[in-house]
Design an enzyme around this catalytic site. Structure first.
Site, PDB file in Angstrom:
ATOM      1  N   GLY B  88       0.811  -1.213  -0.168  1.00 41.44           N
ATOM      2  CA  GLY B  88       0.031   0.037  -0.191  1.00 41.44           C
ATOM      3  C   GLY B  88       0.901   1.238   0.158  1.00 41.44           C
ATOM      4  O   GLY B  88       1.804   1.382  -0.838  1.00 41.44           O
ATOM      5  N   SER B 120       5.584  -5.444  -1.419  1.00 44.02           N
ATOM      6  CA  SER B 120       5.659  -4.197  -1.710  1.00 44.02           C
ATOM      7  C   SER B 120       5.928  -3.220  -0.535  1.00 44.02           C
ATOM      8  O   SER B 120       7.251  -3.324  -0.013  1.00 44.02           O
ATOM      9  CB  SER B 120       4.156  -3.787  -2.304  1.00 44.02           C
ATOM     10  OG  SER B 120       4.237  -2.551  -3.163  1.00 44.02           O
ATOM     11  N   ALA B 121       5.227  -2.330  -0.144  1.00 40.64           N
ATOM     12  CA  ALA B 121       5.713  -1.805   1.131  1.00 40.64           C
ATOM     13  C   ALA B 121       6.083  -2.343   2.118  1.00 40.64           C
ATOM     14  O   ALA B 121       6.981  -2.107   3.022  1.00 40.64           O
ATOM     15  CB  ALA B 121       4.382  -0.669   1.439  1.00 40.64           C
ATOM     16  N   HIS B 157       8.473  -3.196  -7.038  1.00 43.34           N
ATOM     17  CA  HIS B 157       7.885  -2.930  -8.461  1.00 43.34           C
ATOM     18  C   HIS B 157       8.982  -2.418  -9.384  1.00 43.34           C
ATOM     19  O   HIS B 157       8.618  -1.363 -10.093  1.00 43.34           O
ATOM     20  CB  HIS B 157       6.795  -1.758  -8.273  1.00 43.34           C
ATOM     21  CG  HIS B 157       5.529  -2.351  -7.528  1.00 43.34           C
ATOM     22  ND1 HIS B 157       4.724  -3.044  -7.990  1.00 43.34           N
ATOM     23  CD2 HIS B 157       5.560  -2.128  -6.139  1.00 43.34           C
ATOM     24  CE1 HIS B 157       3.757  -3.224  -6.932  1.00 43.34           C
ATOM     25  NE2 HIS B 157       4.141  -2.940  -5.781  1.00 43.34           N
ATOM     26  N   GLU B 192       8.928  -6.802 -10.452  1.00 43.29           N
ATOM     27  CA  GLU B 192       7.428  -7.502 -10.040  1.00 43.29           C
ATOM     28  C   GLU B 192       7.713  -8.950 -10.551  1.00 43.29           C
ATOM     29  O   GLU B 192       8.227  -9.289 -11.790  1.00 43.29           O
ATOM     30  CB  GLU B 192       6.331  -6.861 -10.942  1.00 43.29           C
ATOM     31  CG  GLU B 192       5.868  -5.511 -10.311  1.00 43.29           C
ATOM     32  CD  GLU B 192       4.550  -4.817 -10.828  1.00 43.29           C
ATOM     33  OE1 GLU B 192       4.182  -5.475 -11.867  1.00 43.29           O
ATOM     34  OE2 GLU B 192       4.286  -3.886 -10.545  1.00 43.29           O
TER      35      GLU B 192
END
Lengths: 234, 234
Positions: B88, B120-121, B157, B192
């Site tokens: 997020g 991700s985060a 990413h 990714e």
């Protein structure tokens, strides 16, 4: 009577540095301004950056001093006829404005009528905060609060979602939506090739690519080149 | 004996939530772990996010508690068998970890051997700082210092420069170069479809898309799926 020219990007694909906004800069500064104070803080190599800006603005007929050469940066801002803040990394730029104690003097001068030009990060800091920058947080400024020369935030280099993308990172629109989950202010998404011109109570959209206005909890609004955006100053 | 599984992205184009890394998660957690503590802080709607994570992990045979339901978040972290931190907004995630006083306990638990999964985060915060996040600074955490479970930074990413792009915003590589103008640590650009697996002193690159290692003042290094990256832990 604030006067601002906020450029999304210094260089448009296929043209040279400041070419796409050179006429707008000349018209904005006019012939009463002889010298422009350049703020090179957003890039690492300040000498190189100042030389680039000087060459371009001299070609338009303006003399250029760079803030990083000033013995007393605060005094230089207080004495400036006009300021141009170049792009680069927004966190580095804002951090240096705080570190050199020029954020408040710069804001006061603009509120008193000194013309301000920004491009990219230099435009972003004209907003309420840098909370809608695209840049990496490579340094930590003491606050994200910026010059607040307009009562909204800017997203420069605004990019529309690419319907053919297979990349799963958040789109720019999604990122601004996340900003609005935490912050109330309007965000102006300024596409490359667009500029905002503020002349006191009037705000207009210049350039050729239009902009997108994001309000918390509402659908984004598309605005066309030439649009009167003065209501955003209310 | 730290154990980490750091996923670049939760969802790969064309497949469902966590599908591309489900087998790696099962192998990493094994059958000794019964319950996973989910950290939903990176998204605004925590109930919705926890429900999504629960459904997916239950299908893999794990029970899920969400940290936002814990009366005492610190105690919940101290008691967890394993932690999964979802993606997020990285600023919001780190800010909430500080606000709930769970950053240090979480770090201590992982250093003591509790398995940690991030996507991700949630992977970004396993690095030294969040200085190489792609996210907008929608809130201001008290510090950019993160969990420091590895002695480098991550860029999830990760996107290669597009040679056909006419967009003039900085490429991801350029942004990381700017990070290195201000910071010394290595940055792992995790495309990714890529994952990092740490098992104590061993660090390996899993997945199918490879990664790019950025060192200050050096050319980036391309590393292939399966690569042994243990030297980055030295």
């Amino acid at each position: 009577m604030s006067r601002l020219l906020l450029v999304s990007n210094s260089t448009l694909h296929g043209s040279g540095y400041l070419d796409h906004c050179a006429a707008a800069i000349e018209q904005f500064l006019g012939r009463d301004v002889a010298r422009v104070l350049f703020i090179p803080y957003a890039l690492h190599d300040r000498d190189d950056y100042a030389a680039q800006a000087r060459a371009r603005l001299v070609a338009l007929g303006y003399q250029v001093d760079s803030l990083h050469h000033a013995a007393d940066p605060r005094a230089a801002v207080l004495a400036a006829e006009a300021v141009f803040t170049g792009g680069g990394n927004t966190f580095r730029l804002l951090n240096q404005l705080y570190a050199n104690h020029v954020l408040e003097p710069l804001r006061e001068r603009v509120l008193s009528g000194m013309p301000y030009i920004g491009s990219s990060a230099g435009s972003n800091i004209a907003g309420l905060t840098i909370g809608t920058t695209n840049d990496m947080p490579i340094v930590q400024p003491p606050s994200f609060r910026a010059l607040a020369l307009v009562p909204f935030n800017l997203n420069t280099h605004y990019l529309d979602p690419d319907p053919h993308s297979t990349h799963m990172g958040e789109t720019r629109e999604k990122r601004i939506e996340q900003f609005h989950e935490e912050n109330p202010q309007v965000v102006v998404g300024l596409r490359e090739g667009s500029l905002l011109l503020r002349e006191g109570p009037r705000l207009s959209l210049l350039g050729v690519t239009g902009a997108r206005i994001f309000r918390a909890g509402q659908e984004p609004e598309e605005v066309l080149p030439g649009a009167d955006l003065s209501e955003l100053l209310a």
